[in-house]
Design an enzyme around this catalytic site. Structure first.
Site, PDB file in Angstrom:
ATOM      1  N   ASP A  92      37.336  45.191  33.106  1.00 55.94           N
ATOM      2  CA  ASP A  92      37.947  45.728  31.885  1.00 55.94           C
ATOM      3  C   ASP A  92      39.429  45.421  31.822  1.00 55.94           C
ATOM      4  O   ASP A  92      40.194  46.154  31.207  1.00 55.94           O
ATOM      5  CB  ASP A  92      37.710  47.245  31.796  1.00 55.94           C
ATOM      6  CG  ASP A  92      38.284  47.998  32.976  1.00 55.94           C
ATOM      7  OD1 ASP A  92      38.685  47.358  33.962  1.00 55.94           O
ATOM      8  OD2 ASP A  92      38.347  49.243  32.904  1.00 55.94           O
ATOM      9  N   LYS A 151      44.301  57.807  41.493  1.00 52.87           N
ATOM     10  CA  LYS A 151      44.636  58.833  40.506  1.00 52.87           C
ATOM     11  C   LYS A 151      45.360  60.023  41.169  1.00 52.87           C
ATOM     12  O   LYS A 151      44.861  61.153  41.189  1.00 52.87           O
ATOM     13  CB  LYS A 151      43.373  59.310  39.760  1.00 52.87           C
ATOM     14  CG  LYS A 151      42.424  58.170  39.390  1.00 52.87           C
ATOM     15  CD  LYS A 151      42.226  57.947  37.921  1.00 52.87           C
ATOM     16  CE  LYS A 151      41.678  56.573  37.592  1.00 52.87           C
ATOM     17  NZ  LYS A 151      40.316  56.238  37.889  1.00 52.87           N
ATOM     18  N   ASP A 201      44.538  47.278  31.132  1.00 53.15           N
ATOM     19  CA  ASP A 201      43.160  47.737  31.328  1.00 53.15           C
ATOM     20  C   ASP A 201      42.731  48.234  29.951  1.00 53.15           C
ATOM     21  O   ASP A 201      43.367  49.121  29.391  1.00 53.15           O
ATOM     22  CB  ASP A 201      43.221  48.851  32.381  1.00 53.15           C
ATOM     23  CG  ASP A 201      42.054  49.806  32.391  1.00 53.15           C
ATOM     24  OD1 ASP A 201      41.274  49.837  31.433  1.00 53.15           O
ATOM     25  OD2 ASP A 201      41.934  50.557  33.370  1.00 53.15           O
TER      26      ASP A 201
HETATM   27  N1  GDD Z   1      28.434  47.910  39.230  1.00 58.85           N
HETATM   28  C1  GDD Z   1      29.215  48.967  39.069  1.00 58.85           C
HETATM   29  N2  GDD Z   1      28.740  50.185  39.469  1.00 58.85           N
HETATM   30  N3  GDD Z   1      30.417  48.822  38.483  1.00 58.85           N
HETATM   31  C2  GDD Z   1      31.173  49.929  38.331  1.00 58.85           C
HETATM   32  C3  GDD Z   1      30.753  51.205  38.723  1.00 58.85           C
HETATM   33  C4  GDD Z   1      29.456  51.337  39.332  1.00 58.85           C
HETATM   34  O1  GDD Z   1      28.995  52.421  39.710  1.00 58.85           O
HETATM   35  N4  GDD Z   1      31.741  52.103  38.425  1.00 58.85           N
HETATM   36  C5  GDD Z   1      32.734  51.386  37.855  1.00 58.85           C
HETATM   37  N5  GDD Z   1      32.402  50.079  37.785  1.00 58.85           N
HETATM   38  C6  GDD Z   1      33.208  48.973  37.254  1.00 58.85           C
HETATM   39  C7  GDD Z   1      33.659  49.210  35.809  1.00 58.85           C
HETATM   40  O2  GDD Z   1      32.765  48.575  34.917  1.00 58.85           O
HETATM   41  C8  GDD Z   1      35.032  48.546  35.799  1.00 58.85           C
HETATM   42  O3  GDD Z   1      34.971  47.166  35.513  1.00 58.85           O
HETATM   43  C9  GDD Z   1      35.534  48.704  37.222  1.00 58.85           C
HETATM   44  O4  GDD Z   1      34.378  48.956  38.042  1.00 58.85           O
HETATM   45  C10 GDD Z   1      36.542  49.859  37.385  1.00 58.85           C
HETATM   46  O5  GDD Z   1      35.977  51.041  36.862  1.00 58.85           O
HETATM   47  P1  GDD Z   1      36.766  51.937  35.790  1.00 58.85           P
HETATM   48  O6  GDD Z   1      35.881  53.071  35.430  1.00 58.85           O
HETATM   49  O7  GDD Z   1      37.314  51.092  34.716  1.00 58.85           O
HETATM   50  O8  GDD Z   1      37.926  52.511  36.717  1.00 58.85           O
HETATM   51  P2  GDD Z   1      39.392  52.980  36.313  1.00 58.85           P
HETATM   52  O9  GDD Z   1      39.942  52.174  35.217  1.00 58.85           O
HETATM   53  O10 GDD Z   1      39.382  54.451  36.134  1.00 58.85           O
HETATM   54  O11 GDD Z   1      40.209  52.674  37.675  1.00 58.85           O
HETATM   55  C11 GDD Z   1      40.085  51.416  38.317  1.00 58.85           C
HETATM   56  O12 GDD Z   1      40.869  50.420  37.665  1.00 58.85           O
HETATM   57  C12 GDD Z   1      42.298  50.648  37.685  1.00 58.85           C
HETATM   58  C13 GDD Z   1      42.956  49.455  37.012  1.00 58.85           C
HETATM   59  O13 GDD Z   1      42.504  49.345  35.728  1.00 58.85           O
HETATM   60  C14 GDD Z   1      40.511  51.570  39.767  1.00 58.85           C
HETATM   61  O14 GDD Z   1      40.190  50.381  40.455  1.00 58.85           O
HETATM   62  C15 GDD Z   1      42.022  51.866  39.867  1.00 58.85           C
HETATM   63  O15 GDD Z   1      42.406  51.889  41.228  1.00 58.85           O
HETATM   64  C16 GDD Z   1      42.806  50.775  39.141  1.00 58.85           C
HETATM   65  O16 GDD Z   1      44.210  51.074  39.154  1.00 58.85           O
HETATM   66 MG    MG Z   2      39.236  50.721  33.983  1.00 54.47          MG
END
Ligand code: GDD
Ligand code: MG
Length: 344
Positions: free
Chosen positions: A106, A157, A217
């Site tokens: 994303d 977070k 993001d």
């Molecule tokens: N296959 C799979 N299974 N993918 C997953 C799962 C799961 O259970 N959970 C999340 N993802 C994928 C999402 O589709 C996304 O591409 C990515 O892993 C990160 O998940 P998000 O839900 O978008 O996390 P976030 O935005 O709250 O936090 C993450 O991204 C930040 C940067 O944008 C973390 O990696 C943070 O540490 C980081 O700063």
């Molecule tokens: Mg994200």
């Protein structure tokens, strides 16, 4: 080189756009983000991609298939229940026997993967995490690092006061496959909350790479709209088709092929008009309008600060401002759509 794309999240914060669509398939300037990401990786020599899917996985498979059309091999892994980022990475273990890239699906960024890999090798790291600096890191994974460029703490977070670092995990990693043995199999695991802190405790080398380019993001509606503004103003340069960048003319207007614009219609840049769009008489487009392929904008309609996807029909005298209209929607005549998302 191979890359693993984590694409299984539910995209809750992007609802209602993600009611019918997995988050990585949202359109960015008329093309699914995942497709743009894969084409970008291909430009850096990635020839095989593993897509780790869960939520609405069929949608992704039906669209990207085996990757032949993009010129890369695509393998799919599907989880019945979400395994979290770490569990998903572990499930892909069999595909990797050499240094590889992992990405959250994303993000839109112009990171130079070749430079990132060079840094990873120079540091002889087990994992390299790309970091970007933000004003408010509370919604991200925050990284503390030392003068030698190695991670000393990873706080996902964090609560207020828990860290003073403003460098966050950009969701772009380089991994050595040996690290995967540290993640338990068939379990729900967060790479951010569990694996990284545990690797640090065990003495693995986690290198921290400072990235200064464009990064966002697109996980919330505001940021989804923001990335379009940034593309239209040239702040974010993304790839178009297999090579080259989307080019803005002097007024910041991009008009793709087969577009028909009635002589009385006006276009105010910046604006993007996709393939085969028809703009009818006295319509006013822009500024900050994105119109997807095959869409129709009716007589006297005005479109400002809005993103319209493909095959959308905007009937006459419609006013759109700060709206997102997803594919195949029909907007009735004389409607005002302000600060709203419409899905079909
Ligand atoms: N296959 C799979 N299974 N993918 C997953 C799962 C799961 O259970 N959970 C999340 N993802 C994928 C999402 O589709 C996304 O591409 C990515 O892993 C990160 O998940 P998000 O839900 O978008 O996390 P976030 O935005 O709250 O936090 C993450 O991204 C930040 C940067 O944008 C973390 O990696 C943070 O540490 C980081 O700063
Ligand atoms: Mg994200």
């Amino acid at each position: 080189m191979k890359a693993l794309l984590l694409a299984g999240g539910k995209g809750t914060r992007l609802r209602p756009i993600t009611n019918n669509l997995p988050k990585p398939m949202v359109l960015i300037m008329g093309k699914p983000l995942l497709e743009r990401t894969i084409l970008n990786l291909k430009n850096y020599g990635v020839d095989e991609v593993v897509l780790s899917t869960c939520y609405k996985s069929k949608h992704i498979k039906d669209f990207l298939k085996d990757g032949a059309e993009l010129g890369v091999k695509i393998n799919y892994i599907t989880e019945d229940i979400p395994l979290g980022t770490g569990g998903a990475i572990k499930k892909a273990e069999e595909f990797f026997d050499d240094t590889f890239i992992i990405l959250n699906s994303d993000i839109v960024s112009d990171i130079d993967y070749a430079e990132l890999i060079r840094y990873h090798k120079e540091k002889k790291a087990h994992v390299t995490i790309a970091m970007t600096e933000v004003q408010d890191p509370s919604q991200y994974g925050v990284i503390e690092f030392n003068d030698s460029g190695f991670v000393t703490a990873f706080k996902e977070k964090p609560k207020i006061g828990e860290t003073s670092s403003k460098f966050i995990n950009a969701g772009v990693y380089i991994f050595e496959p040996e690290v995967l043995k540290e993640i338990p199999a068939n379990s729900v695991v967060s790479i951010e909350k569990e694996t990284y802190p545990s690797l640090l405790k065990k003495g693995y080398n986690l290198a921290a790479y400072k990235f200064h380019g464009y990064w966002i993001d697109i996980g919330t509606l505001n940021k989804y709209k923001k990335v379009h503004e940034d593309i239209l103003t040239g702040k974010c340069r993304i790839l178009c088709k297999n090579k080259g960048e989307i080019l803005l003319d002097k007024k910041g207007i991009i008009i793709e092929k087969g577009v028909k614009i009635h002589p009385t219609a006006r276009i105010f840049g910046p604006a993007y008009i996709g393939n085969n769009v028809f703009i009818d008489a006295y319509a006013k487009i822009g500024p900050y309008a994105v119109i997807g392929n095959e869409s129709y904008i009716g007589y006297k309609s005005t479109i400002k600060s809005s993103v319209i996807w493909d095959n959308v029909r905007i009937n006459e005298s419609v006013k759109l401002c700060n709206a997102v209209i997803t594919s195949k929607c029909i907007v009735k005549r004389d409607t005002e759509v302000l600060d709203t998302v419409l899905i079909s």
